[in-house]
Scaffold this active site. Sequence first.
Site, PDB file in Angstrom:
ATOM      1  N   CYS A 195       0.652  -1.054   0.001  1.00 55.02           N
ATOM      2  CA  CYS A 195       0.058  -0.078   0.015  1.00 55.02           C
ATOM      3  C   CYS A 195       0.944   1.136   0.111  1.00 55.02           C
ATOM      4  CB  CYS A 195      -0.708  -0.063   1.187  1.00 55.02           C
ATOM      5  SG  CYS A 195      -1.727   1.377   1.484  1.00 55.02           S
TER       6      CYS A 195
ATOM      7  N   CYS B   3       0.423   3.207   3.435  1.00 53.01           N
ATOM      8  CA  CYS B   3       0.899   2.999   4.748  1.00 53.01           C
ATOM      9  C   CYS B   3       1.992   1.644   4.864  1.00 53.01           C
ATOM     10  CB  CYS B   3      -0.328   2.386   5.564  1.00 53.01           C
ATOM     11  SG  CYS B   3      -1.007   0.713   5.056  1.00 53.01           S
TER      12      CYS B   3
ATOM     13  N   CYS C 263      -7.488  -0.739   1.597  1.00 51.95           N
ATOM     14  CA  CYS C 263      -6.544  -1.472   2.379  1.00 51.95           C
ATOM     15  C   CYS C 263      -7.062  -1.492   3.765  1.00 51.95           C
ATOM     16  CB  CYS C 263      -5.320  -0.494   2.489  1.00 51.95           C
ATOM     17  SG  CYS C 263      -4.071  -0.938   3.628  1.00 51.95           S
TER      18      CYS C 263
ATOM     19  N   CYS D 194      -4.933   0.810   6.613  1.00 54.25           N
ATOM     20  CA  CYS D 194      -5.217   2.393   6.598  1.00 54.25           C
ATOM     21  C   CYS D 194      -6.472   2.703   5.873  1.00 54.25           C
ATOM     22  CB  CYS D 194      -4.138   3.053   5.959  1.00 54.25           C
ATOM     23  SG  CYS D 194      -3.891   2.975   4.330  1.00 54.25           S
TER      24      CYS D 194
ATOM     25  N   CYS E 200      -8.870  -4.888  -9.610  1.00 54.21           N
ATOM     26  CA  CYS E 200      -8.393  -3.997 -10.673  1.00 54.21           C
ATOM     27  C   CYS E 200      -7.885  -2.867  -9.893  1.00 54.21           C
ATOM     28  CB  CYS E 200      -9.572  -3.743 -11.590  1.00 54.21           C
ATOM     29  SG  CYS E 200      -9.395  -2.345 -12.596  1.00 54.21           S
TER      30      CYS E 200
HETATM   31 ZN   LIG Z   1      -2.688   1.232   3.517  1.00 54.04          ZN
END
Ligand SMILES: [Zn+2]
Length: 143
Positions: A58, A61, A107, A110, A132
């Site tokens: 991510c 984060c 995610c 976060c 996607c």
């Molecule tokens: Zn994240």
Amino acid sequence: MSSAQEHPDTSAPEIEHTDDEWRRRLSPAEYAVLRQAGTERPFTGEYTDTTTEGVYRCRACGAELFRSTEKFESHCGWPSFYDPADSDAVILRPDDSLGMRRVEVLCRTCHSHLGHVFEGEGYPTPTDQRYCINSISLTLEPQ
Ligand SMILES: [Zn+2]
């Protein structure tokens, strides 16, 4: 979609920042996608055709989200994966914006926006799913 019900979004994000903090941490383009659920233009993202082996994290984060072994050529214009590296890495949430029923991918750590997941499209993948994901939501850590 059944998978959204199997992993209901009941958790608070482990990593939380105020809106001002997110704006400071992210570029305007990153902020627009990760924190405002924007979508980058197709075929423009840096990882659309990437085949480098590694881990996709991510960008907001740093949590591990996907592995290169789960990435496949979908020709849809965005990086596509068929399964999260760890089913706890992402949250799925119904998204009825734009007059369509879609499933948003966030995610888990976060709660930043990553993209959408589609299934039953006939791609030759083990799960018949296509995560996607916007390139700008990811950072590739090569192995
Ligand atoms: Zn994240």
